[in-house]
Design an enzyme around this catalytic site. Structure first.
Site, PDB file in Angstrom:
ATOM      1  N   SER A 143       0.106  -5.963  -4.263  1.00  0.00           N
ATOM      2  CA  SER A 143       0.001  -6.322  -2.849  1.00  0.00           C
ATOM      3  C   SER A 143       1.280  -6.989  -2.367  1.00  0.00           C
ATOM      4  O   SER A 143       1.932  -7.703  -3.116  1.00  0.00           O
ATOM      5  CB  SER A 143      -1.173  -7.259  -2.608  1.00  0.00           C
ATOM      6  OG  SER A 143      -1.164  -7.666  -1.251  1.00  0.00           O
ATOM      7  N   LYS A 177      -7.845  -5.736  -6.447  1.00  0.00           N
ATOM      8  CA  LYS A 177      -6.948  -5.388  -5.334  1.00  0.00           C
ATOM      9  C   LYS A 177      -7.761  -4.869  -4.142  1.00  0.00           C
ATOM     10  O   LYS A 177      -7.468  -5.186  -2.982  1.00  0.00           O
ATOM     11  CB  LYS A 177      -5.927  -4.329  -5.787  1.00  0.00           C
ATOM     12  CG  LYS A 177      -5.100  -3.697  -4.674  1.00  0.00           C
ATOM     13  CD  LYS A 177      -4.238  -4.714  -3.986  1.00  0.00           C
ATOM     14  CE  LYS A 177      -3.225  -4.201  -2.988  1.00  0.00           C
ATOM     15  NZ  LYS A 177      -3.497  -3.074  -2.182  1.00  0.00           N
ATOM     16  N   GLU A 186      -8.608  -9.266   3.308  1.00  0.00           N
ATOM     17  CA  GLU A 186      -7.515  -9.157   4.290  1.00  0.00           C
ATOM     18  C   GLU A 186      -8.061  -8.622   5.627  1.00  0.00           C
ATOM     19  O   GLU A 186      -7.736  -9.149   6.694  1.00  0.00           O
ATOM     20  CB  GLU A 186      -6.452  -8.215   3.710  1.00  0.00           C
ATOM     21  CG  GLU A 186      -5.286  -7.903   4.598  1.00  0.00           C
ATOM     22  CD  GLU A 186      -4.381  -6.843   3.929  1.00  0.00           C
ATOM     23  OE1 GLU A 186      -4.060  -6.986   2.728  1.00  0.00           O
ATOM     24  OE2 GLU A 186      -4.022  -5.874   4.608  1.00  0.00           O
ATOM     25  N   HIS A 216      -9.298  -7.781  -2.501  1.00  0.00           N
ATOM     26  CA  HIS A 216      -8.209  -8.469  -1.784  1.00  0.00           C
ATOM     27  C   HIS A 216      -8.036  -7.828  -0.400  1.00  0.00           C
ATOM     28  O   HIS A 216      -7.950  -8.519   0.617  1.00  0.00           O
ATOM     29  CB  HIS A 216      -6.903  -8.361  -2.585  1.00  0.00           C
ATOM     30  CG  HIS A 216      -5.670  -8.661  -1.786  1.00  0.00           C
ATOM     31  ND1 HIS A 216      -5.126  -7.745  -0.900  1.00  0.00           N
ATOM     32  CD2 HIS A 216      -4.893  -9.762  -1.708  1.00  0.00           C
ATOM     33  CE1 HIS A 216      -4.067  -8.289  -0.314  1.00  0.00           C
ATOM     34  NE2 HIS A 216      -3.897  -9.509  -0.790  1.00  0.00           N
ATOM     35  N   ASN A 217      -7.992  -6.508  -0.366  1.00  0.00           N
ATOM     36  CA  ASN A 217      -7.801  -5.825   0.912  1.00  0.00           C
ATOM     37  C   ASN A 217      -8.993  -6.022   1.847  1.00  0.00           C
ATOM     38  O   ASN A 217      -8.821  -6.147   3.046  1.00  0.00           O
ATOM     39  CB  ASN A 217      -7.538  -4.334   0.698  1.00  0.00           C
ATOM     40  CG  ASN A 217      -6.132  -4.075   0.198  1.00  0.00           C
ATOM     41  OD1 ASN A 217      -5.539  -4.943  -0.450  1.00  0.00           O
ATOM     42  ND2 ASN A 217      -5.593  -2.918   0.485  1.00  0.00           N
TER      43      ASN A 217
END
Ligand code: ATR
Length: 474
Positions: free
Chosen positions: A130, A185, A192, A188-189
């Site tokens: 990222s 990940k 986000e 995480h997105n």
């Protein structure tokens, strides 16, 4: 060609090139390969002076350039291209070599690929990266999965090129086996997406309810960025809002089409959350908000629907309202992270990954899009209590959200009164209130299920499974 490269990168579009340059700048010798050799040549020509590169023209040359155990990073388009490249290289590799997939792969694909390659003695490491193009070059947050053994060989290199948190800790760690890195990940997105949606709602309220201009809101965000909301996303929000469109002289945000796009990782997060049964309502609302914004025809057809007629706040009230919005944003953000970490915990249990949640928070402190001062607090919450059932069970977070709740409710109520949609703030508050509730109406839902489908119910006062003979004829 002598085998002298520490690592190789195949797939030299922007992310791959920048990652290769990052390795080289840290003193590693990097073998380069791309299907179209012009890209390899261009990279060497433009940046060859940044370190030691070995340009390979064929897959065989590329593999021959790598020191053993070979470490080969694939940076091609996620999906079929990744499978094609694996098929091309795997026959050229030997037992103990490591293939690293740095693309945005779905973790289920990573699990499949890892299993297939493991059977051939090759380590396959799915790595979430990222930080975008800039991060790949100057220090991303790196989330590697795969075997612990592969991390022994790969970890020291990743630790060198990763971003460093303020305390100097590298923003990478072995997340867990097989697809754990790509899973983390993905979440995480998702977080986000939720963060961005909450910020957008705060902006919308400050604009529509308080009557502030984009430039004024930029100043408010800049101030917020000096406090507990200190983060990359708040910082860039202030810059976007302060930006003037050169062609029209208008605020940039007013000339951009209000239809948000997505590449799909937020959607994956929600799809997987549904499979795992984890309530990530904040992330889901963020994905749906983007989707709704894109339905131009539906929105145009609905523009005449009636809304409330409420006056914009006066100047004195506006400043107090902005303070309350900060509280609502912070409280909702705590809920987003609570939900995201719950999903990682559930994934970890389901797939036996044994993920250290404190370490995940730690490596998100630098390099990635959601980097924020706040993550240091999450890290310490999990470090001091690794079995924390939920972030909301942490005393500091529960005290803070408790202190924010009156303002949070007031902001959601004001949004409703003014007809400004705040799905993120509202869903976060509903989640908070649902968790707090002594009794949920789920008891009634179970009663209905038993009535129409004889699905049975459990009782509060006795063990076992019960069914009522409804109306005598059921
Ligand atoms: P870009 O980011 O430039 O739009 P892309 O289509 O997303 O490119 O592809 C990114 C990288 O994956 C490129 O290095 C591309 O190789 P080419 O430069 O030869 O196009 C690589 N790539 C895509 N599909 C591939 C495949 N099937 N086999 C090998 N490499 C592939």
């Amino acid at each position: 060609m002598s085998a002298s490269a520490d690592i190789g990168v195949t797939g030299l579009a922007v992310m791959g090139s920048n990652l290769a340059r990052n390795f080289a700048r840290h003193g590693f010798t990097v073998a380069l390969h791309n299907r179209t050799t012009a890209k390899t040549d261009a990279l060497v020509e433009e940046h060859g002076d940044e370190g030691n590169f070995i340009a390979a023209r064929t897959a065989e040359e590329f593999v021959a350039a790598l020191e053993r155990p070979r470490r080969l990073v694939i940076m091609v388009k996620a999906g079929e291209a990744t499978d094609a490249v694996i098929q091309e290289f795997a026959p050229l590799l030997e037992s103990g070599d490591v293939i690293i997939d740095g693309g945005n792969a779905h973790f289920a694909d990573t699990r499949r690929r890892e299993k297939e390659l493991r059977e051939r003695g090759i380590h396959f490491v799915g790595v979430g990266i990222s930080g975008g193009e800039e991060g790949a070059l100057n220090g991303p947050s790196i989330m590697p999965g795969g075997s612990a053994e592969s991390y022994e060989s790969l970890g020291p290199l990743l630790e060198r090129i990763a971003a460093k948190a303020k305390d100097g800790t590298p923003c990478t760690t072995h997340i867990g086996p097989d697809g754990a890195g790509h899973f983390v990940k993905m979440v995480h997105n998702g977080i986000e997406y939720a963060d961005m949606q909450l910020i957008a709602e705060a902006y919308h309220l400050l604009r529509e309810v308080a009557g502030y201009s984009p430039a004024q809101i930029a100043e408010i965000f800049t101030t917020w960025n000096t406090g507990r909301l200190d983060s990359y996303l708040i910082e860039i929000t202030a810059q976007v809002l302060a930006h003037t469109d050169a062609a029209t002289g208008k605020p940039f945000v007013d000339v951009v089409a209000d239809q948000a796009e997505q590449k799909g990782t937020g959607r994956w997060t929600v799809q997987i959350a549904l499979d795992l049964g984890v309530p990530v309502s904040g992330i889901a609302e963020a994905v749906f908000a983007r989707s709704l914004s894109g339905h131009g025809g539906l929105r145009a057809a609905s523009r005449d629907l009636p809304g409330p007629s409420v006056a914009t706040l006066g100047e004195a009230e506006a400043a107090a309202f902005a303070d309350r919005v900060e509280q609502a944003l912070y409280a909702s953000k705590i809920v987003s992270y609570t939900q995201g970490f719950h999903q990682i915990q559930a994934g970890s249990e389901t797939y036996d990954w044994d993920i250290d949640l404190g370490a995940v928070a730690s490596i998100w402190r630098g390099g990635c899009i959601i980097r924020a001062a706040f993550l240091d607090r999450i890290r310490s919450a999990y470090d001091s209590r690794p079995d924390l059932p939920s972030l909301l069970s942490d005393k500091q977070f529960s005290d803070e959200i408790g202190a924010a709740q009156d303002d949070w409710r007031s902001v959601v109520a004001t949004a409703v009164e003014h007809g400004v949609p705040t799905p993120g703030f509202s869903a976060a508050l509903a989640y908070y209130d649902a968790l707090r509730a002594e009794r949920l109406p789920a008891a009634l839902t179970q009663g209905q299920r038993d009535y129409f489908g004889a699905h049975t119910y459990r009782r509060t006062d006795r063990e076992g499974s019960f069914h009522t003979l409804w109306g005598g004829d059921r």
